[in-house]
Design an enzyme around this catalytic site. Structure first.
Site, PDB file in Angstrom:
ATOM      1  N   TYR A  91       0.833  -1.202   0.000  1.00  0.00           N
ATOM      2  CA  TYR A  91       0.000   0.000   0.000  1.00  0.00           C
ATOM      3  C   TYR A  91       0.866   1.250   0.000  1.00  0.00           C
ATOM      4  CZ  TYR A  91       0.737   0.939   5.034  1.00  0.00           C
ATOM      5  OH  TYR A  91       1.284   1.245   6.254  1.00  0.00           O
TER       6      TYR A  91
ATOM      7  N   ARG B 200       8.260   4.034  -4.737  1.00  0.00           N
ATOM      8  CA  ARG B 200       8.327   3.031  -3.658  1.00  0.00           C
ATOM      9  C   ARG B 200       7.313   1.906  -3.901  1.00  0.00           C
ATOM     10  NH1 ARG B 200       7.628   5.015   2.372  1.00  0.00           N
ATOM     11  NH2 ARG B 200       5.475   5.241   1.655  1.00  0.00           N
TER      12      ARG B 200
ATOM     13  N   ARG C 278      -8.506 -20.565  -1.591  1.00  0.00           N
ATOM     14  CA  ARG C 278      -7.415 -20.235  -0.677  1.00  0.00           C
ATOM     15  C   ARG C 278      -6.272 -21.217  -0.883  1.00  0.00           C
ATOM     16  NH1 ARG C 278      -5.738 -21.818   4.617  1.00  0.00           N
ATOM     17  NH2 ARG C 278      -4.683 -20.115   5.710  1.00  0.00           N
TER      18      ARG C 278
ATOM     19  N   LYS D 148       6.385  -2.087   1.855  1.00  0.00           N
ATOM     20  CA  LYS D 148       5.223  -1.489   2.548  1.00  0.00           C
ATOM     21  C   LYS D 148       4.004  -2.407   2.409  1.00  0.00           C
ATOM     22  CE  LYS D 148       3.142   3.107   3.219  1.00  0.00           C
ATOM     23  NZ  LYS D 148       3.245   3.127   4.676  1.00  0.00           N
TER      24      LYS D 148
ATOM     25  N   GLU E 263      11.719   2.079  14.394  1.00  0.00           N
ATOM     26  CA  GLU E 263      10.907   3.211  13.914  1.00  0.00           C
ATOM     27  C   GLU E 263       9.625   3.264  14.728  1.00  0.00           C
ATOM     28  OE1 GLU E 263       9.723   2.467   9.795  1.00  0.00           O
ATOM     29  OE2 GLU E 263       9.615   0.319  10.213  1.00  0.00           O
TER      30      GLU E 263
ATOM     31  N   LEU F 226      10.907   1.067   7.196  1.00  0.00           N
ATOM     32  CA  LEU F 226      10.348   1.561   5.938  1.00  0.00           C
ATOM     33  C   LEU F 226      11.163   2.768   5.479  1.00  0.00           C
ATOM     34  CD1 LEU F 226       7.950   1.075   3.965  1.00  0.00           C
ATOM     35  CD2 LEU F 226       6.918   3.081   5.026  1.00  0.00           C
TER      36      LEU F 226
HETATM   37  N1  PDD Z   1       2.856   4.994   7.348  1.00  0.00           N
HETATM   38  N2  PDD Z   1       7.477   3.681   8.969  1.00  0.00           N
HETATM   39  C1  PDD Z   1       6.318   2.981   8.955  1.00  0.00           C
HETATM   40  C2  PDD Z   1       6.272   1.677   9.657  1.00  0.00           C
HETATM   41  C3  PDD Z   1       5.186   3.514   8.301  1.00  0.00           C
HETATM   42  O1  PDD Z   1       4.040   2.815   8.287  1.00  0.00           O
HETATM   43  C4  PDD Z   1       5.281   4.778   7.671  1.00  0.00           C
HETATM   44  C5  PDD Z   1       4.115   5.399   6.941  1.00  0.00           C
HETATM   45  C6  PDD Z   1       6.504   5.465   7.716  1.00  0.00           C
HETATM   46  C7  PDD Z   1       6.709   6.813   7.054  1.00  0.00           C
HETATM   47  O2  PDD Z   1       6.750   6.700   5.652  1.00  0.00           O
HETATM   48  P1  PDD Z   1       6.253   7.893   4.720  1.00  0.00           P
HETATM   49  O3  PDD Z   1       7.014   9.093   5.124  1.00  0.00           O
HETATM   50  O4  PDD Z   1       6.583   7.440   3.367  1.00  0.00           O
HETATM   51  O5  PDD Z   1       4.760   8.050   4.970  1.00  0.00           O
HETATM   52  C8  PDD Z   1       7.588   4.882   8.362  1.00  0.00           C
HETATM   53  C9  PDD Z   1       1.672   5.459   6.624  1.00  0.00           C
HETATM   54  C10 PDD Z   1       1.520   6.932   6.671  1.00  0.00           C
HETATM   55  C11 PDD Z   1       0.455   4.696   7.123  1.00  0.00           C
HETATM   56  O6  PDD Z   1       0.598   3.504   7.334  1.00  0.00           O
HETATM   57  O7  PDD Z   1      -0.629   5.278   7.258  1.00  0.00           O
END
Ligand code: PDD
Length: 286
Positions: free
Chosen positions: A33, A52, A101, A150, A182, A206
């Site tokens: 996503y 990405r 499945r 992601k 993170e 990420l």
């Molecule tokens: N999340 N680390 C993780 C685990 C994340 O899920 C996200 C983003 C980030 C920051 O990445 P970016 O700057 O590209 O948004 C770092 C999104 C916003 C979400 O899951 O809603």
């Protein structure tokens, strides 16, 4: 208001949008996503998110559902149809469904599922949460080993947010082998003296699109950036801390595990970076 959403080539009212119960995104979290923010009705960092997404798909041998230009057109169409001035566009691609499945990936002719929807968030840029700053707790990082992809495996990050809520905090930072990885949905930083410290890119975190922009802007503003592993104790002793994400931009952190940072209010570096980031993001929005 009933949103207009996008599913596999169609724009539909959200109440009419359907995905198969055999979809691998639903059964196996076999899905990736992206979340792109919208300011002034325009997309922030679209290019970074599109690149990405392509990388996530490649890493998982998943087909690309459409071209980058088509994706941009869908984003724009949804922003317009739903009258989004400030908010988010959520995009998900799954490996699709072959009507049953099975752990084994379906054949190549199984079409990926592509779903997008908007979230209206008036006041996203001027958020009261950013003015107050976030209280965070630390928790173990028990996620899988490819956090650079992601994927929609968000159960543990969800649990982390719930652990934070139960502790009277706003979010959690995760720790693996003694070092902060993170935040549950953001990248993590602390500031000591005039140095900004954050974990280097690897499969452990990420590769945040907001992170890339903020680090570049920090360097352009003559701030010192150090990418290295750090402990939660170092962060607790810092002058300030913050997180970055597409959904909250630069979010000041005011306490960690109940320990106030500085005077317990958002720090100057975080406030300045938020301002610089938002300023540039608006200028470059498409
Ligand atoms: N999340 N680390 C993780 C685990 C994340 O899920 C996200 C983003 C980030 C920051 O990445 P970016 O700057 O590209 O948004 C770092 C999104 C916003 C979400 O899951 O809603």
């Amino acid at each position: 208001m009933t949103r207009t959403v996008y599913v596999n080539g169609e724009y539909l009212p959200e109440t009419e949008a359907k995905v198969s119960i055999f979809d691998r995104g639903f059964l196996m979290a076999d899905a990736v996503y992206e979340v792109t923010s919208v300011l002034d009705g325009k997309l922030i960092d679209f290019e970074g998110h599109a690149v990405r997404l392509e990388r996530s798909l490649n890493e998982l041998d998943m087909q690309s559902p459409c071209t980058k230009d088509e994706l941009l057109a869908i984003h724009r169409q949804l922003v317009e149809a739903n009258g989004i001035v400030e908010g988010l566009v959520y995009l998900q691609v799954t490996r699709g469904s072959d009507g049953d499945r099975d752990f084994v990936f379906p054949s190549e002719d199984t079409k990926p599922t592509l779903v997008l929807f908007t979230q209206n968030k008036p006041g996203l840029a001027d958020s009261p949460a950013a003015q107050k700053g976030a209280k965070i707790i630390s928790i173990d990082d028990v996620r899988w080993g490819r956090r650079d992809i992601k994927t929609t495996q968000l159960l543990y990050p969800s649990m982390g947010k719930m652990m934070a809520k139960a502790a009277g905090a706003d979010d959690a930072w995760m720790i693996e082998d003694g070092h902060v990885t993170e935040g549950t949905s953001n990248n993590a930083y602390f500031v000591k003296g005039n140095k900004i410290v954050t974990r280097p890119l690897s499969k452990d975190i990420l590769h945040g699109i907001t992170r890339a922009a903020v680090l570049r802007l920090a360097e352009e503003a003559q701030m010192e950036v150090e990418e290295r592993l750090f402990t939660i104790d170092e962060a607790k002793e810092a002058d300030e801390a913050f997180t970055t994400s597409a959904s909250a931009f630069v979010m000041p952190v005011v306490s960690i595990d109940g320990v106030a940072l500085g005077d317990g209010t958002p720090g100057n570096v975080a406030k300045r970076l938020r301002e610089i980031y938002l300023d540039e993001a608006r200028k470059k929005a498409i």
